[in-house]
Write a protein that holds these residues in place. Structure first.
Motif, PDB file in Angstrom:
ATOM      1  N   ASP A  97       0.818  -1.210   0.000  1.00  0.00           N
ATOM      2  CA  ASP A  97       0.000   0.000   0.000  1.00  0.00           C
ATOM      3  C   ASP A  97       0.853   1.262   0.000  1.00  0.00           C
ATOM      4  OD1 ASP A  97      -2.121   1.715   0.137  1.00  0.00           O
ATOM      5  OD2 ASP A  97      -2.652   1.269   2.207  1.00  0.00           O
ATOM      6  N   LEU A  98       0.622   2.120  -0.986  1.00  0.00           N
ATOM      7  CA  LEU A  98       1.247   3.441  -1.023  1.00  0.00           C
ATOM      8  C   LEU A  98       0.291   4.543  -0.582  1.00  0.00           C
ATOM      9  CD1 LEU A  98       3.040   3.268  -4.513  1.00  0.00           C
ATOM     10  CD2 LEU A  98       4.023   2.803  -2.259  1.00  0.00           C
ATOM     11  N   GLU A  99      -0.977   4.170  -0.342  1.00  0.00           N
ATOM     12  CA  GLU A  99      -1.992   5.191  -0.079  1.00  0.00           C
ATOM     13  C   GLU A  99      -2.204   5.435   1.407  1.00  0.00           C
ATOM     14  OE1 GLU A  99      -6.604   6.315  -1.244  1.00  0.00           O
ATOM     15  OE2 GLU A  99      -6.046   4.335  -0.569  1.00  0.00           O
ATOM     16  N   ASP A 100      -3.343   5.002   1.950  1.00  0.00           N
ATOM     17  CA  ASP A 100      -3.748   5.377   3.300  1.00  0.00           C
ATOM     18  C   ASP A 100      -2.781   4.941   4.391  1.00  0.00           C
ATOM     19  OD1 ASP A 100      -5.974   6.584   2.269  1.00  0.00           O
ATOM     20  OD2 ASP A 100      -7.332   4.914   2.701  1.00  0.00           O
ATOM     21  N   GLY A 122      -5.515  12.041  -9.385  1.00  0.00           N
ATOM     22  CA  GLY A 122      -5.757  13.421  -8.999  1.00  0.00           C
ATOM     23  C   GLY A 122      -5.066  13.836  -7.723  1.00  0.00           C
ATOM     24  N   SER A 123      -4.530  12.875  -6.968  1.00  0.00           N
ATOM     25  CA  SER A 123      -3.788  13.226  -5.763  1.00  0.00           C
ATOM     26  C   SER A 123      -2.400  13.726  -6.160  1.00  0.00           C
ATOM     27  CB  SER A 123      -3.658  12.011  -4.841  1.00  0.00           C
ATOM     28  OG  SER A 123      -2.629  11.148  -5.306  1.00  0.00           O
ATOM     29  N   PRO A 124      -1.726  14.464  -5.289  1.00  0.00           N
ATOM     30  CA  PRO A 124      -0.389  14.967  -5.629  1.00  0.00           C
ATOM     31  C   PRO A 124       0.662  13.865  -5.710  1.00  0.00           C
ATOM     32  CG  PRO A 124      -0.963  15.521  -3.362  1.00  0.00           C
ATOM     33  CD  PRO A 124      -2.208  14.990  -3.996  1.00  0.00           C
ATOM     34  N   TYR A 125       0.299  12.647  -5.318  1.00  0.00           N
ATOM     35  CA  TYR A 125       1.267  11.550  -5.297  1.00  0.00           C
ATOM     36  C   TYR A 125       1.121  10.601  -6.481  1.00  0.00           C
ATOM     37  CZ  TYR A 125       0.999  13.143  -0.454  1.00  0.00           C
ATOM     38  OH  TYR A 125       0.960  13.915   0.676  1.00  0.00           O
ATOM     39  N   PHE A 126       0.015  10.711  -7.215  1.00  0.00           N
ATOM     40  CA  PHE A 126      -0.303   9.723  -8.242  1.00  0.00           C
ATOM     41  C   PHE A 126       0.774   9.643  -9.331  1.00  0.00           C
ATOM     42  CE2 PHE A 126      -2.364   8.623 -12.324  1.00  0.00           C
ATOM     43  CZ  PHE A 126      -2.764   7.330 -12.019  1.00  0.00           C
ATOM     44  N   VAL A 128       6.104   2.447 -10.326  1.00  0.00           N
ATOM     45  CA  VAL A 128       5.620   1.075 -10.519  1.00  0.00           C
ATOM     46  C   VAL A 128       5.584   0.655 -11.983  1.00  0.00           C
ATOM     47  CG1 VAL A 128       4.203   1.307  -8.456  1.00  0.00           C
ATOM     48  CG2 VAL A 128       3.151   1.685 -10.693  1.00  0.00           C
ATOM     49  N   ARG A 129       5.712   1.593 -12.898  1.00  0.00           N
ATOM     50  CA  ARG A 129       5.609   1.280 -14.325  1.00  0.00           C
ATOM     51  C   ARG A 129       6.607   0.192 -14.710  1.00  0.00           C
ATOM     52  NH1 ARG A 129       3.680   3.914 -18.980  1.00  0.00           N
ATOM     53  NH2 ARG A 129       4.924   3.614 -20.847  1.00  0.00           N
ATOM     54  N   ARG A 130       6.106  -0.855 -15.316  1.00  0.00           N
ATOM     55  CA  ARG A 130       6.920  -1.977 -15.778  1.00  0.00           C
ATOM     56  C   ARG A 130       7.647  -2.691 -14.641  1.00  0.00           C
ATOM     57  NH1 ARG A 130       9.759   1.249 -20.834  1.00  0.00           N
ATOM     58  NH2 ARG A 130       7.823   1.811 -21.914  1.00  0.00           N
ATOM     59  N   GLY A 131       7.194  -2.474 -13.413  1.00  0.00           N
ATOM     60  CA  GLY A 131       7.834  -3.115 -12.273  1.00  0.00           C
ATOM     61  C   GLY A 131       7.376  -4.550 -12.095  1.00  0.00           C
ATOM     62  N   GLY A 132       7.747  -5.145 -10.955  1.00  0.00           N
ATOM     63  CA  GLY A 132       7.504  -6.563 -10.750  1.00  0.00           C
ATOM     64  C   GLY A 132       6.135  -6.937 -10.242  1.00  0.00           C
ATOM     65  N   ALA A 133       5.314  -5.975  -9.842  1.00  0.00           N
ATOM     66  CA  ALA A 133       3.986  -6.308  -9.319  1.00  0.00           C
ATOM     67  C   ALA A 133       3.111  -6.910 -10.413  1.00  0.00           C
ATOM     68  CB  ALA A 133       3.316  -5.065  -8.741  1.00  0.00           C
ATOM     69  N   ASP A 134       2.277  -7.855 -10.011  1.00  0.00           N
ATOM     70  CA  ASP A 134       1.366  -8.493 -10.975  1.00  0.00           C
ATOM     71  C   ASP A 134       0.160  -7.622 -11.284  1.00  0.00           C
ATOM     72  OD1 ASP A 134       2.559 -11.344 -11.138  1.00  0.00           O
ATOM     73  OD2 ASP A 134       2.398 -10.980  -8.980  1.00  0.00           O
ATOM     74  N   TYR A 135      -0.259  -6.816 -10.312  1.00  0.00           N
ATOM     75  CA  TYR A 135      -1.457  -5.993 -10.465  1.00  0.00           C
ATOM     76  C   TYR A 135      -1.231  -4.622  -9.843  1.00  0.00           C
ATOM     77  CZ  TYR A 135      -3.511 -10.625 -11.105  1.00  0.00           C
ATOM     78  OH  TYR A 135      -3.764 -11.901 -11.522  1.00  0.00           O
ATOM     79  N   ILE A 136      -2.045  -3.688 -10.267  1.00  0.00           N
ATOM     80  CA  ILE A 136      -2.149  -2.376  -9.620  1.00  0.00           C
ATOM     81  C   ILE A 136      -3.539  -2.269  -9.006  1.00  0.00           C
ATOM     82  CG2 ILE A 136      -2.254   0.119  -9.991  1.00  0.00           C
ATOM     83  CD1 ILE A 136       0.587  -1.064 -10.132  1.00  0.00           C
ATOM     84  N   VAL A 137      -3.601  -1.842  -7.752  1.00  0.00           N
ATOM     85  CA  VAL A 137      -4.880  -1.542  -7.106  1.00  0.00           C
ATOM     86  C   VAL A 137      -5.074  -0.030  -7.177  1.00  0.00           C
ATOM     87  CG1 VAL A 137      -6.196  -1.571  -4.964  1.00  0.00           C
ATOM     88  CG2 VAL A 137      -4.771  -3.539  -5.579  1.00  0.00           C
ATOM     89  N   LEU A 138      -6.166   0.387  -7.798  1.00  0.00           N
ATOM     90  CA  LEU A 138      -6.451   1.808  -7.973  1.00  0.00           C
ATOM     91  C   LEU A 138      -7.596   2.201  -7.046  1.00  0.00           C
ATOM     92  CD1 LEU A 138      -5.553   4.228  -9.751  1.00  0.00           C
ATOM     93  CD2 LEU A 138      -7.505   3.705 -11.241  1.00  0.00           C
ATOM     94  N   PRO A 139      -7.339   3.112  -6.088  1.00  0.00           N
ATOM     95  CA  PRO A 139      -8.390   3.479  -5.131  1.00  0.00           C
ATOM     96  C   PRO A 139      -9.354   4.527  -5.672  1.00  0.00           C
ATOM     97  CG  PRO A 139      -6.374   4.648  -4.598  1.00  0.00           C
ATOM     98  CD  PRO A 139      -6.054   3.760  -5.777  1.00  0.00           C
ATOM     99  N   LYS A 140     -10.510   4.579  -5.043  1.00  0.00           N
ATOM    100  CA  LYS A 140     -11.511   5.627  -5.287  1.00  0.00           C
ATOM    101  C   LYS A 140     -11.828   5.805  -6.778  1.00  0.00           C
ATOM    102  CE  LYS A 140     -10.248   8.069  -1.056  1.00  0.00           C
ATOM    103  NZ  LYS A 140      -9.246   7.074  -0.593  1.00  0.00           N
TER     104      LYS A 140
END
Length: 269
Positions: A37-40, A75-79, A86-98
């Motif tokens: 988690d990078l968000e909350d 739309g957040s200042p961190y997006f 994370v672009r082209r990184g090793g994670a299998d999925y991206i979780v997009l909030p809200k």
């Protein structure tokens, strides 16, 4: 784990990407999907280091467990910085909030080059869930934020969420993607956690979002088939000869054979 068998996920553990100890511990946990988690869960001053740690952890992998990274909201200042990390990184999925539109999912997928699990956390997101599900590989209902957005009093239970909970499952099923229930906040009430898992399962959710390793066993047990379920499925498959017929005091047909095979697939997972 490919998008086609995400429905086999019983447990999704969210953990702060800034917590190295939690990340290392997750490698040995019996959870089905690790969500960094990078968000909350991450303080503003820790966002940069969390991005680096998430990318490194995903590249290292979690054994046979797939991983996802939850970005900060569009739309957040961190997006923007999250996307770069994370672009082209090793994670299998991206979780997009809200998420509140299909376009948000499409654009995030294009930017990250990853399949998107969309979190439905607002009234607008619930109303757009059928369209969102057509672009995402799965839906996750974010019950905490949704409670706040709907103005439901704290401690009121999930009664006010019933329509939203069912709408998200309907949207996911219509689009042919999995749906995952929201988190249970208390850490000291296994009985109530189990009750909420059973409720989510009765609505058709495939698994549950979790916030602590102690919740994994309960989610896996309730969202996974029991030994009795598997044995009954095996008997049904062995007995079926095609078309409508009697089996152990009830009528079955081809759809019940398909359901039985799905039960066995979940057990093997």
């Amino acid at each position: 784990m490919t998008p086609s068998n995400l429905r086999l996920c019983r447990s999704l553990l969210f953990l702060p990407a800034s917590n190295a100890r939690a990340i290392e511990k997750a490698r040995d946990l019996p959870v089905d999907l690790v969500v960094l988690d990078l968000e909350d869960a991450v303080k503003a001053e820790d966002k940069e280091s969390a991005r680096r740690m998430a990318a490194e952890a995903a590249a290292q992998g979690f054994g046979d467990k797939p991983s996802a990274i939850r970005l900060n909201a569009v739309g957040s200042p961190y997006f923007g910085d999250d996307v770069v990390a994370v672009r082209r990184g090793g994670a299998d999925y991206i979780v997009l909030p809200k998420v509140e539109s299909r376009r948000q999912v499409h654009d995030a997928g294009q930017l990250t080059e990853k399949p998107i699990l969309a979190m439905i956390e607002t009234a607008a997101g619930v109303l757009e869930a059928p369209a969102i599900a057509k672009e995402a590989v799965g839906l996750i209902i974010g019950t905490n934020d949704l409670v706040a957005d709907l103005g439901i009093p704290g401690g009121a239970g999930r009664g006010g969420l019933m329509h939203a909970l069912q709408t998200v499952v309907l949207a996911a099923r219509a689009a042919g993607v999995p749906a995952f229930d929201g988190v249970y906040n208390r850490l000291d009430d296994e009985e109530d956690l189990a009750a909420e898992c059973r409720e989510g399962r009765s609505f058709g959710y495939d698994g549950k979002s979790l916030i602590h390793p102690s919740q994994i066993e309960t989610a896996n047990r309730i969202f996974g088939p029991s030994e009795e379920d598997v044995a009954a499925a095996e008997r049904l498959i062995a007995a079926a000869t095609g078309g409508a017929e009697r089996f152990e005091g009830r009528m079955i047909e081809d759809m019940h054979v398909t359901e039985a095979r799905a039960v066995i697939a979940r057990a093997h997972r």
